[in-house]
Design a protein around this motif. Structure first.
Motif, PDB file in Angstrom:
ATOM      1  N   ASP A 169      -2.017   3.083   2.502  1.00 62.54           N
ATOM      2  CA  ASP A 169      -0.688   2.723   2.300  1.00 62.54           C
ATOM      3  C   ASP A 169      -0.927   1.632   1.378  1.00 62.54           C
ATOM      4  O   ASP A 169      -0.961   0.256   1.583  1.00 62.54           O
ATOM      5  N   THR A 220       7.966   5.636   2.619  1.00 64.98           N
ATOM      6  CA  THR A 220       7.907   6.390   3.892  1.00 64.98           C
ATOM      7  C   THR A 220       7.632   7.942   3.796  1.00 64.98           C
ATOM      8  O   THR A 220       6.825   8.368   4.725  1.00 64.98           O
ATOM      9  N   TYR A 226      10.743   0.482  -3.569  1.00 60.22           N
ATOM     10  CA  TYR A 226      11.945  -0.235  -2.712  1.00 60.22           C
ATOM     11  C   TYR A 226      12.239  -1.523  -3.664  1.00 60.22           C
ATOM     12  O   TYR A 226      11.339  -2.006  -4.285  1.00 60.22           O
ATOM     13  N   SER A 251       1.664  -4.731   9.992  1.00 60.40           N
ATOM     14  CA  SER A 251       2.219  -4.035   8.737  1.00 60.40           C
ATOM     15  C   SER A 251       3.761  -3.694   9.044  1.00 60.40           C
ATOM     16  O   SER A 251       4.312  -4.293  10.168  1.00 60.40           O
ATOM     17  N   PHE A 252       4.378  -3.146   7.912  1.00 59.16           N
ATOM     18  CA  PHE A 252       5.774  -2.841   8.219  1.00 59.16           C
ATOM     19  C   PHE A 252       5.664  -1.507   9.029  1.00 59.16           C
ATOM     20  O   PHE A 252       4.830  -0.621   9.090  1.00 59.16           O
ATOM     21  N   ALA A 257       6.885   1.206   8.921  1.00 56.02           N
ATOM     22  CA  ALA A 257       6.663   2.750   8.221  1.00 56.02           C
ATOM     23  C   ALA A 257       5.221   2.983   8.424  1.00 56.02           C
ATOM     24  O   ALA A 257       4.928   4.454   8.538  1.00 56.02           O
ATOM     25  N   ALA A 308       1.806   0.601  -0.436  1.00 57.57           N
ATOM     26  CA  ALA A 308       3.099   0.476  -0.639  1.00 57.57           C
ATOM     27  C   ALA A 308       3.623  -0.905  -1.139  1.00 57.57           C
ATOM     28  O   ALA A 308       4.473  -1.069  -2.314  1.00 57.57           O
ATOM     29  N   SER A 352      11.031   7.968  -0.712  1.00 58.80           N
ATOM     30  CA  SER A 352      10.871   6.733  -0.382  1.00 58.80           C
ATOM     31  C   SER A 352       9.165   6.656  -0.257  1.00 58.80           C
ATOM     32  O   SER A 352       8.621   7.412  -0.213  1.00 58.80           O
TER      33      SER A 352
HETATM   34  C1  PLP Z   1       3.351  -1.581   3.958  1.00 59.91           C
HETATM   35  C2  PLP Z   1       4.498  -0.621   3.788  1.00 59.91           C
HETATM   36  N1  PLP Z   1       4.463   0.561   4.067  1.00 59.91           N
HETATM   37  C3  PLP Z   1       5.331   1.476   3.718  1.00 59.91           C
HETATM   38  C4  PLP Z   1       6.580   0.999   3.273  1.00 59.91           C
HETATM   39  C5  PLP Z   1       7.821   1.875   3.317  1.00 59.91           C
HETATM   40  O1  PLP Z   1       8.096   2.075   2.108  1.00 59.91           O
HETATM   41  P1  PLP Z   1       9.727   2.353   1.750  1.00 59.91           P
HETATM   42  O2  PLP Z   1      10.600   1.347   2.173  1.00 59.91           O
HETATM   43  O3  PLP Z   1       9.998   2.860   0.302  1.00 59.91           O
HETATM   44  O4  PLP Z   1      10.101   3.739   2.593  1.00 59.91           O
HETATM   45  C6  PLP Z   1       6.883  -0.225   3.142  1.00 59.91           C
HETATM   46  C7  PLP Z   1       7.985  -0.757   2.441  1.00 59.91           C
HETATM   47  O5  PLP Z   1       8.927  -0.899   2.867  1.00 59.91           O
HETATM   48  C8  PLP Z   1       5.748  -1.140   3.307  1.00 59.91           C
HETATM   49  O6  PLP Z   1       5.803  -2.579   2.878  1.00 59.91           O
END
Ligand code: PLP
Length: 358
Positions: free
Chosen positions: A151, A55, A177, A79-80, A82, A153, A53
């Protein structure tokens, strides 16, 4: 209803999964190695280490860079979760700083102001597919002897001054994802130019083993499967075309939307429009989204609550731009499979809602 996001899985992905299932090699095998080699081409030839993932990619890359208890890592709160979770899970402290309002990424001057003797690293986020101010951030990192981790992602193929995201810091993390610009079902990947980080990542994702049952460090099972890698390999071949279509869709919106703040692109930056995020300043944002839904247009709010205010962190901080923007952002459908009719419907709906006194 036009959904806010759509994953494209076709016959080639299905055939690739079938090929792996028939091969009997399901765990981290030749498909993962091939995916890593192929992804390396989009990060200027850096080492790539695939994991389960985004994360895990963030978490393990921080560990591999030596981040741990007592350290501070500067991150955005917008941000998210994670982003900050991965720092906290190393035992280090995420230090939240404010963003600048145009590109939604950390404000370099806020990063510099947050540096303390315990700061070891900064981890900007290329939010919505727009790269953070990597030139300024790299200069600050160098001046203060800090590590830069990206990051990335949401930002596959984004770049600044011709250098792709994922090729700036000591390490960068990508997510696969389903709603990302390309998917592997679930999955993540770290790019790095640092041999030690690359090797430590490989150990950490696989119980600390390079050689079977000769565990060198305490590690995780964060391996990517060959099934996911096979999907990722097919999607990677489509990424450039899909990205160009996202950019074309975004350009159409920016030309035709009225009454909302459309997302600019910084000079020298390539925005890959993981999200096309407008700011609703003259209306109630949530009402605006509901009105769009009544016109058959889905939308999303990424992210309604800044990370520092989530129950998991619950910090009383003064981050005015983060707070303001979290109440204004609204992401419109921008994925590559939108038809011309759908694009026109989205523009008509946004302009109608924006011009009404909702
Ligand atoms: C900015 C950001 N960081 C980290 C992640 C974590 O990725 P994942 O969902 O693949 O664990 C995401 C996505 O969900 C994200 O949008």
């Amino acid at each position: 209803m036009i959904p806010s996001a759509k994953t494209q899985i076709g016959d080639e992905e299905r055939a690739a999964v079938d090929r792996v299932l028939r091969s009997g090699m399901l765990a981290m095998g030749p498909e993962v190695a091939a995916f890593e080699a192929e992804f390396s081409e989009v990060v200027a030839g850096r080492h790539c280490i695939a994991v389960n993932s985004g994360t895990s990619a963030l978490h393990l890359s921080l560990l591999a860079a030596g981040i741990g208890p007592g350290d501070e890592v500067i991150v955005p709160s917008f941000s998210f979760a994670a982003t900050a979770n991965s720092v906290a899970l190393t035992g280090a402290t995420p230090v939240f700083v404010d963003i600048e309002p145009d590109y939604f990424a950390v404000d370099p001057s806020a990063v510099e102001a947050a540096i303390t003797p315990r700061t070891r690293a900064m981890m900007p986020v290329h939010l919505y597919g727009h790269p953070a101010a990597l030139g300024a951030l790299s200069a600050i990192a160098e001046r203060h002897g800090l590590l830069l981790l990206e990051d990335a992602a949401q930002a596959h193929l984004a770049s600044v001054d011709g250098i792709p995201v994922g090729a700036w810091g000591i390490a960068a993390s990508f997510s696969f994802y389903p709603t990302k610009n390309m998917t592997a079902g679930e999955g993540g990947l770290v790019s790095t130019a640092d041999e030690t980080v690359a090797r430590t990542m490989r150990l950490l994702r696989n119980q600390g083993m390079e050689k079977r049952y000769a565990n060198e460090v305490v590690g995780f099972n964060n391996r990517m499967t060959d099934i996911h890698a096979a999907i990722g390999r097919v999607q990677l071949t489509k990424l450039a075309g899909w990205t160009a279509q996202r950019q074309a869709n975004a350009a159409f919106f920016s030309e035709n939307l009225r009454g909302v703040v459309t997302p600019p692109t910084a000079e020298g930056a390539v925005h890959v429009f993981h999200q096309y995020t407008i700011r609703v300043v003259d209306h109630d944002r949530d009402r605006f989204g509901e009105e769009l839904a009544s016109h058959g247009v889905g939308s999303g709010v990424y992210y309604p609550t800044p990370i520092h205010r989530l129950p998991s962190f619950d910090l009383d901080l003064d981050l005015p731009t983060t707070e303001l923007v979290a109440g204004q952002v609204l992401s419109l459908p921008v994925y590559p499979s939108l038809t011309e009719d759908e694009l026109a419907t989205i523009v008509t709906a946004v302009n109608a809602v924006a011009s009404a006194g909702s």
